[in-house]
Design an enzyme around this catalytic site. Structure first.
Site, mmCIF file in Angstrom:
data_model
loop_
_atom_site.group_PDB
_atom_site.id
_atom_site.type_symbol
_atom_site.label_atom_id
_atom_site.label_comp_id
_atom_site.label_asym_id
_atom_site.label_seq_id
_atom_site.Cartn_x
_atom_site.Cartn_y
_atom_site.Cartn_z
ATOM 1 N N SER A 72 -4.188 -0.160 -4.982
ATOM 2 C CA SER A 72 -3.812 1.192 -5.379
ATOM 3 C C SER A 72 -2.358 1.194 -5.830
ATOM 4 O O SER A 72 -1.531 0.455 -5.292
ATOM 5 C CB SER A 72 -4.006 2.160 -4.197
ATOM 6 O OG SER A 72 -3.777 3.491 -4.590
ATOM 7 N N ASP A 73 -2.054 2.020 -6.818
ATOM 8 C CA ASP A 73 -0.676 2.147 -7.283
ATOM 9 C C ASP A 73 -0.452 3.572 -7.765
ATOM 10 O O ASP A 73 -1.380 4.222 -8.251
ATOM 11 C CB ASP A 73 -0.375 1.164 -8.415
ATOM 12 C CG ASP A 73 1.115 1.063 -8.674
ATOM 13 O OD1 ASP A 73 1.801 0.392 -7.876
ATOM 14 O OD2 ASP A 73 1.591 1.676 -9.639
ATOM 15 N N GLN A 74 0.790 4.050 -7.615
ATOM 16 C CA GLN A 74 1.081 5.441 -7.962
ATOM 17 C C GLN A 74 2.394 5.554 -8.725
ATOM 18 O O GLN A 74 3.357 4.833 -8.429
ATOM 19 C CB GLN A 74 1.174 6.283 -6.697
ATOM 20 C CG GLN A 74 1.416 7.764 -6.948
ATOM 21 C CD GLN A 74 1.542 8.533 -5.651
ATOM 22 O OE1 GLN A 74 2.532 8.423 -4.944
ATOM 23 N NE2 GLN A 74 0.515 9.301 -5.330
#
Length: 197
Positions: A72-74
């Site tokens: 996951s990355d934001q």
């Protein structure tokens, strides 16, 4: 549906993502992936978070050849500009000044990789934050108390960051913290993982 046919691995060192994944009451391990998180020339914010989520999951595939790996990355986006993790006090102040009275889009890329089959599912969850007008003293006090230097956009919504907001819009509030659980649940169901409840 099987209870949990393969080990579940969270490709992250984030304590916030670990806490969120714990809500699903599944057994999992976590390991930090070693990848280059810089944007590529011409890459849109959506393309960036999707690629990094996939890269994080893929980085652990050799070490875990029969697992379900979550990447996951934001990023935060204002007027098309990406605001990453500030890393230092001055950058955090600048990011929050820029967000003051504005609407900020948070994009969270998610990937679930089955390292045994090579199948991956991925998607991007959007969440919109409307910031209050922030005074410099309020910004300084917030940064001093919360120390959000490793958080995209310079705030922690699961903590005092909530006092900076006027309104929130999105389908999954967990995405704002960094792990969209509604989408992840869909991906796990597609892999035959039986979730409690």
């Amino acid at each position: 549906m099987t209870d949990q046919p393969q080990p579940l691995i969270l490709a992250s060192s984030s304590p916030f993502r670990r806490e969120l994944l714990g809500k699903l009451r599944l057994s999992f391990q976590h390991h930090s992936p070693d990848i280059d998180e810089r944007a590529r020339p011409g890459e849109t914010p959506t393309e960036l978070v999707l690629r990094l989520a996939r890269d994080k999951a893929a980085a652990l595939a050799d070490a875990h050849p029969d697992a379900l790996i979550i990447g996951s990355d934001q990023v935060a986006v204002i007027d098309g500009d990406v605001l990453g993790k500030p890393g230092d006090h001055d950058t955090a102040v600048a990011q929050l000044r820029r967000a003051s009275g504005r609407t900020v889009q948070f994009l969270t890329g998610l990937c679930l990789l089955n390292s045994a089959t090579g199948r991956h599912q991925s998607g991007c969850e959007r969440f919109t934050v409307h910031f209050r007008q922030l005074r410099d003293r309020q910004i300084e006090r917030y940064i001093e108390v919360e120390q959000p230097l490793n958080c995209a956009g310079s705030f922690k919504s699961e903590g005092l960051g909530i006092v900076l907001f006027k309104a929130l819009e999105g389908r999954d509030p967990n995405a704002l913290v960094g792990l969209p659980l509604i989408m992840l649940t869909d991906f796990l169901n597609a892999e035959g993982v039986a979730l409690p409840g």
